[in-house]
Design a protein around this motif. Structure first.
Motif, mmCIF file in Angstrom:
data_model
loop_
_atom_site.group_PDB
_atom_site.id
_atom_site.type_symbol
_atom_site.label_atom_id
_atom_site.label_comp_id
_atom_site.label_asym_id
_atom_site.label_seq_id
_atom_site.Cartn_x
_atom_site.Cartn_y
_atom_site.Cartn_z
ATOM 1 N N TYR A 143 0.837 -1.190 0.000
ATOM 2 C CA TYR A 143 0.000 0.000 0.000
ATOM 3 C C TYR A 143 0.882 1.255 0.000
ATOM 4 O O TYR A 143 2.098 1.189 0.153
ATOM 5 C CB TYR A 143 -0.925 -0.011 1.216
ATOM 6 N N LEU A 144 0.230 2.394 -0.182
ATOM 7 C CA LEU A 144 0.970 3.648 -0.321
ATOM 8 C C LEU A 144 1.921 3.882 0.856
ATOM 9 O O LEU A 144 3.090 4.239 0.659
ATOM 10 C CB LEU A 144 -0.036 4.803 -0.469
ATOM 11 N N VAL B 290 -0.008 10.154 -1.145
ATOM 12 C CA VAL B 290 0.798 10.457 -2.320
ATOM 13 C C VAL B 290 2.274 10.330 -1.953
ATOM 14 O O VAL B 290 2.695 10.767 -0.878
ATOM 15 C CB VAL B 290 0.538 11.898 -2.838
ATOM 16 N N TYR B 291 3.035 9.743 -2.873
ATOM 17 C CA TYR B 291 4.487 9.611 -2.691
ATOM 18 C C TYR B 291 5.129 9.903 -4.036
ATOM 19 O O TYR B 291 4.751 9.315 -5.055
ATOM 20 C CB TYR B 291 4.810 8.204 -2.195
ATOM 21 N N ALA B 292 6.098 10.826 -4.065
ATOM 22 C CA ALA B 292 6.664 11.278 -5.335
ATOM 23 C C ALA B 292 8.183 11.234 -5.307
ATOM 24 O O ALA B 292 8.812 11.525 -4.278
ATOM 25 C CB ALA B 292 6.196 12.696 -5.644
ATOM 26 N N ARG B 293 8.759 10.866 -6.490
ATOM 27 C CA ARG B 293 10.210 10.843 -6.671
ATOM 28 C C ARG B 293 10.544 11.581 -7.957
ATOM 29 O O ARG B 293 9.997 11.293 -9.013
ATOM 30 C CB ARG B 293 10.716 9.398 -6.777
ATOM 31 N N TRP B 294 11.453 12.520 -7.859
ATOM 32 C CA TRP B 294 11.897 13.299 -9.021
ATOM 33 C C TRP B 294 13.275 12.813 -9.451
ATOM 34 O O TRP B 294 14.166 12.626 -8.621
ATOM 35 C CB TRP B 294 11.957 14.783 -8.657
ATOM 36 N N TYR C 132 3.359 7.766 -6.823
ATOM 37 C CA TYR C 132 2.475 6.714 -6.357
ATOM 38 C C TYR C 132 1.311 7.395 -5.642
ATOM 39 O O TYR C 132 1.513 8.281 -4.808
ATOM 40 C CB TYR C 132 3.184 5.774 -5.394
ATOM 41 N N SER C 133 0.088 6.988 -5.959
ATOM 42 C CA SER C 133 -1.072 7.612 -5.326
ATOM 43 C C SER C 133 -2.127 6.558 -5.033
ATOM 44 O O SER C 133 -2.349 5.646 -5.839
ATOM 45 C CB SER C 133 -1.676 8.691 -6.233
ATOM 46 N N SER C 134 -2.743 6.685 -3.877
ATOM 47 C CA SER C 134 -3.877 5.823 -3.538
ATOM 48 C C SER C 134 -5.106 6.396 -4.223
ATOM 49 O O SER C 134 -5.911 7.107 -3.626
ATOM 50 C CB SER C 134 -4.072 5.776 -2.018
ATOM 51 N N THR C 135 -5.242 6.080 -5.491
ATOM 52 C CA THR C 135 -6.229 6.740 -6.347
ATOM 53 C C THR C 135 -7.074 5.723 -7.099
ATOM 54 O O THR C 135 -6.686 4.558 -7.244
ATOM 55 C CB THR C 135 -5.528 7.668 -7.349
ATOM 56 N N TRP D 116 3.110 11.894 1.653
ATOM 57 C CA TRP D 116 2.038 12.294 2.582
ATOM 58 C C TRP D 116 1.003 11.185 2.624
ATOM 59 O O TRP D 116 0.576 10.680 1.583
ATOM 60 C CB TRP D 116 1.380 13.591 2.125
ATOM 61 N N ALA D 117 0.636 10.786 3.830
ATOM 62 C CA ALA D 117 -0.424 9.804 4.021
ATOM 63 C C ALA D 117 -1.456 10.406 4.977
ATOM 64 O O ALA D 117 -1.112 10.841 6.076
ATOM 65 C CB ALA D 117 0.127 8.493 4.583
#
Length: 821
Positions: A26-27, A201-205, A215-218, A277-278
């Protein structure tokens, strides 16, 4: 076709061993070393933001950054998109990712903090001082309609939209000419999705190649990708969005983008660090989305048999502080309200109002529970007025099986005509009556009464538009090990997609279902999709996967035909083996066909050696590929001409406690028609889960706002949900009327369980108590006060703020405006 037996079989869900043994991903399982984001959220329902002082937060060890609206550049700081414009939405408004000048509901984000971990981020957020000038809050539908105060200064009367739907001629004339006329009011309060997992939401640049992975719980990974690319002004090809395992959605995760889905990736790029962010549970209560709140004014004219000659419904809809998802809920309510019935003349007018409360977006059922509550309560009122059995009145109004396709003359949420494609409503009712024991219930009621017990029975009918467009796609590939890879762009939140889509592909290809592996919600694997909502996955992605699999099957038969020197029309596929019909000895495995589909120069292993130029070359002058692409794979898209319409009927028997006014559901029965069943076990699970949510909405759940816009029950300590012990065993039966609109003949089933439950429970309680039930949910306290009101003011007209009209006495007398002419 070989292997078709897997379609329609109740095989176990293939996801469950992984999920039930803690192997889910999961996220919040991701990005353990990422920086953490936290948000400062408004404590006021309506206020002007005068100043934001971050000085005290700067001393927090581990603080990385603090952002307010003024820090957001260009398109990042602009209002979020209005996702579904509509001509009736004349005053659509959306929020900024961070509040600009004014906050309009408790929980609206004002500032974002990024720190080494979530604890430090929350510490820093708590030290930020925001100076607010409180403004009058508009809370509740009546307050919004009075418009003594405005949520948006530039929206007159708090009216965001006025939606009108009409069919069948002059409604007023039809009602005036009817032998009987009733008028009454109905109310449904707010509830919310409350999935086990909140948003995240979890982001990597990647600065080296300017790419972003999110990655998003969407419920809509491809749509989130498009929104992020637009807001951050990145090429879409440089943005990847992946939905990992998602712990429930129910509609709340279809909104895209949420503010956090823009801000977290933006911060990750700006800081060149991973950021996550969760959502915590309180945030979900006050900063996600709600649904259901409506007031309905009904005027209906009907004949002596209960046939509806004219129906006029005026609805006030609470859409909260903003309208990012447009007027989809009012559209669905006003169209699905008609249910399985032929209505002589119909008019619905929905006034959608702004309030200083959390936004309202689709929640499982998405406007249908409100519409069905209206229609089914109306049918019960007609039956009571005429002294007829409630099932007889419904029978008198049913669309008959020989009348399909049936055009209701309205426009549905997909912008297409509201045309029912297939169904058999009388058969559904007959099976429901048998399942619940409708005809013998009078004896059961008498026995209970002799024991001092109060029992009642209720039913509700519904039609559900499913499989809305515009499209979905599917990709199917068979590799050289014989493994089948299926990918589709829509996401999964517990529906069993890995199982159902595998069954469809296995049936089409003639392979064991164990050989099929499904990927959903990953834009790296499939970049074009719409999303998971509106009971559309099986209809849209299911058919797309079937079409893709048929392309792969045709190619496999052509290649195998060359290898076997046989006409492809004489071949079949069984358990992953291509063989001559009637002669299994003349065969070739699909894994070998996959090798032959890709002519090779080099042999990397024993299988690859079969496809090198000396193994399959020879004197043939034709090029090895012969006009085809290499590989045994295919891509298909399905775009429905319009929605397909599932249907069903529910019935319940309840007991009400004479002393405590508690309501106990003794029996619950469902008969459902979703066309051809891909997996009956999964459909049963969808129905059971939906009924549980429906019972929760009917008897437990509500959003309790005070007059200042504070949500008083924003935790699971105060927001009630039923225990498993309070959900009865659900008895089900199925009817299959295949849809003529798609190749598989399927219809959606995801929301069927929840749609009519409030109407059913209200009818059963009313039957047990002999008291009008006009408002849901109904708690024991509500029922207790209904009893008092009935005893103290029997025969009085309904007060606008109460749940019932005057009680039905021994003579069956009704209030004056409820009498027929």
């Amino acid at each position: 076709m070989g292997g078709t037996r897997v379609f329609g079989e109740p095989i176990p869900r293939r996801e469950d061993p992984r999920l039930l043994t803690g192997q889910g991903r999961y996220l919040d399982d991701l990005g353990r070393d990422a920086l953490a984001a936290a948000f400062v959220r408004s404590p006021h329902a309506h206020a002007r933001v005068l100043d934001i002082d971050v000085a005290d937060a700067l001393d927090v060890d581990g603080l990385v950054a603090i952002y307010t609206w003024e820090d957001l550049p260009g398109r990042v700081g602009e209002p979020l998109p209005l996702l579904i414009p509509h001509p009736s939405l004349t005053h659509g408004r959306t929020a900024h990712p961070l509040a600009r000048d004014v906050v309009r509901h408790v929980g609206e984000p004002v500032a974002m903090v990024v720190a080494r971990d979530r604890y430090l981020a929350e510490d820093a957020a708590a030290r930020i001082r925001v100076d607010y000038e409180p403004l009058p809050a508009v809370v509740g539908i009546e307050a919004a309609a009075r418009a003594e105060h405005l949520v948006h200064d530039d929206v007159p009367g708090n009216v965001g939209a006025v939606l009108r739907q009409q069919t069948g001629g002059d409604v007023d004339a039809a009602i005036e000419a009817a032998p009987h006329v009733l008028e009454f009011r109905l109310d449904i309060e707010r509830s919310a999705s409350m999935p086990l997992e909140g948003r995240g939401v979890y982001a990597r640049w990647d600065a080296a190649d300017g790419s972003l992975r999110v990655y998003s719980s969407t419920q809509a990974s491809t749509s989130v990708r498009a929104a992020i690319a637009a807001k951050l002004e990145l090429p879409p090809g440089k943005v990847e969005v992946i939905a990992p395992d998602v712990g429930g959605g129910f509609g709340v995760k279809i909104v895209h983008p949420w503010p956090e889905e823009i801000l977290v990736p933006w911060a990750a790029r700006l800081l060149d660090r991973e950021v996550k962010w969760a959502e915590d549970r309180r945030e979900h209560f006050v900063a996600a989305a709600h649904e259901r709140g409506q007031v309905q004014h009904v005027r209906v004219g009907f004949d002596d048999d209960g046939r509806v000659l004219g129906l006029d419904v005026r609805i006030l809809h609470d859409h909260g502080a903003y309208t990012p998802y447009g007027v989809i809920i009012p559209i669905v309510t006003s169209t699905q309200l008609l249910g399985p019935y032929k209505i002589g003349a119909y008019r619905a007018e929905v006034t959608s109002l702004y309030t200083n409360t959390v936004i309202v977006t689709p929640y499982r059922g998405a406007g249908r529970p409100q519409g069905v509550f209206c229609m089914e309560r109306t049918m019960d009122r007609i039956a009571d007025h005429l002294g007829r059995d409630r099932t007889q009145v419904r029978e008198a109004n049913f669309i008959r099986p020989d009348e399909f396709p049936y055009d209701q003359g309205l426009t549905f949420q997909d912008g297409r005509p509201l045309i029912y494609d297939s169904g058999d409503y009388p058969a559904l009712l007959a099976r429901l009556k048998e399942l619940i024991g409708w005809d013998g219930f009078a004896e059961r009621r008498a026995r209970a009464a002799a024991e001092g017990r109060r029992v009642g029975i209720g039913l509700g009918c519904y039609v559900e538009g499913t499989g809305v467009g515009p499209y979905e796609g599917g990709h199917v590939e068979i590799d050289t090990s014989g493994r089948v890879h299926v990918a589709t762009g829509l996401t999964s939140q517990g529906q069993g997609h890995e199982t159902v889509f595998a069954q469809i592909a296995a049936a089409e290809l003639g392979v064991p279902v164990e050989d099929v592996h499904v990927t959903t919600g990953d834009t790296r694997r499939f970049g074009y999709a719409v999303g998971t909502f509106a009971s559309r996955a099986a209809v849209t992605s299911g058919n797309a996967i079937a079409l893709a699999a048929r392309k792969v099957r045709d190619k496999a038969l052509r290649i195998a035909g060359e290898a076997l020197e046989a006409d492809p029309r004489d071949l079949d596929i069984t358990d992953g083996i291509v063989h001559v019909k009637g002669d299994p000895s003349a065969s070739v495995p699909l894994r070998t066909v996959a090798v032959l589909s890709n002519p090779l120069r080099y042999a990397f292993d024993e299988e690859a050696a079969r496809a090198t130029q000396f193994a399959v070359g020879g004197d043939d002058a034709e090029p090895p590929l012969r006009g085809e692409e290499p590989g045994l794979e295919g891509r298909g898209y399905y775009s429905p001409v319009r929605s397909t319409f599932a249907a069903g009927m529910h019935a319940a028997i309840v007991e009400t406690d004479p002393d405590t006014a508690e309501v106990r559901v003794l029996r619950y029965a469902v008969v459902h028609d979703c066309g051809r069943l891909v997996n009956p076990r999964i459909v049963e699970g969808q129905i059971h889960g939906g009924v549980a949510q429906g019972i929760a909405g009917a008897l437990y759940e509500r959003m309790a706002y005070d007059e200042s816009g504070q949500l008083l029950n924003a935790s699971f300590m105060d927001f009630l949900m039923p225990y498993a012990t309070e959900i009865p065993r659900i008895e089900t039966a199925h009817l299959e009327t295949p849809s003529p609109l798609n190749p598989l003949g399927v219809k959606g089933a995801g929301e069927a369980g929840v749609i009519p439950v409030s109407a059913v429970i209200a009818a059963a309680i009313e039957d047990a108590e002999g008291i009008r039930v006009h408002r849901m949910p109904l708690s024991p306290d509500d029922l207790y006060h209904l009893r008092l009101r009935s005893q103290n003011a029997e025969g009085a007209e309904d007060d606008a703020d109460h749940c019932c009209l005057g009680g039905v006495g021994a003579s069956g007398a009704l209030p004056p405006r409820d009498r027929g002419r």
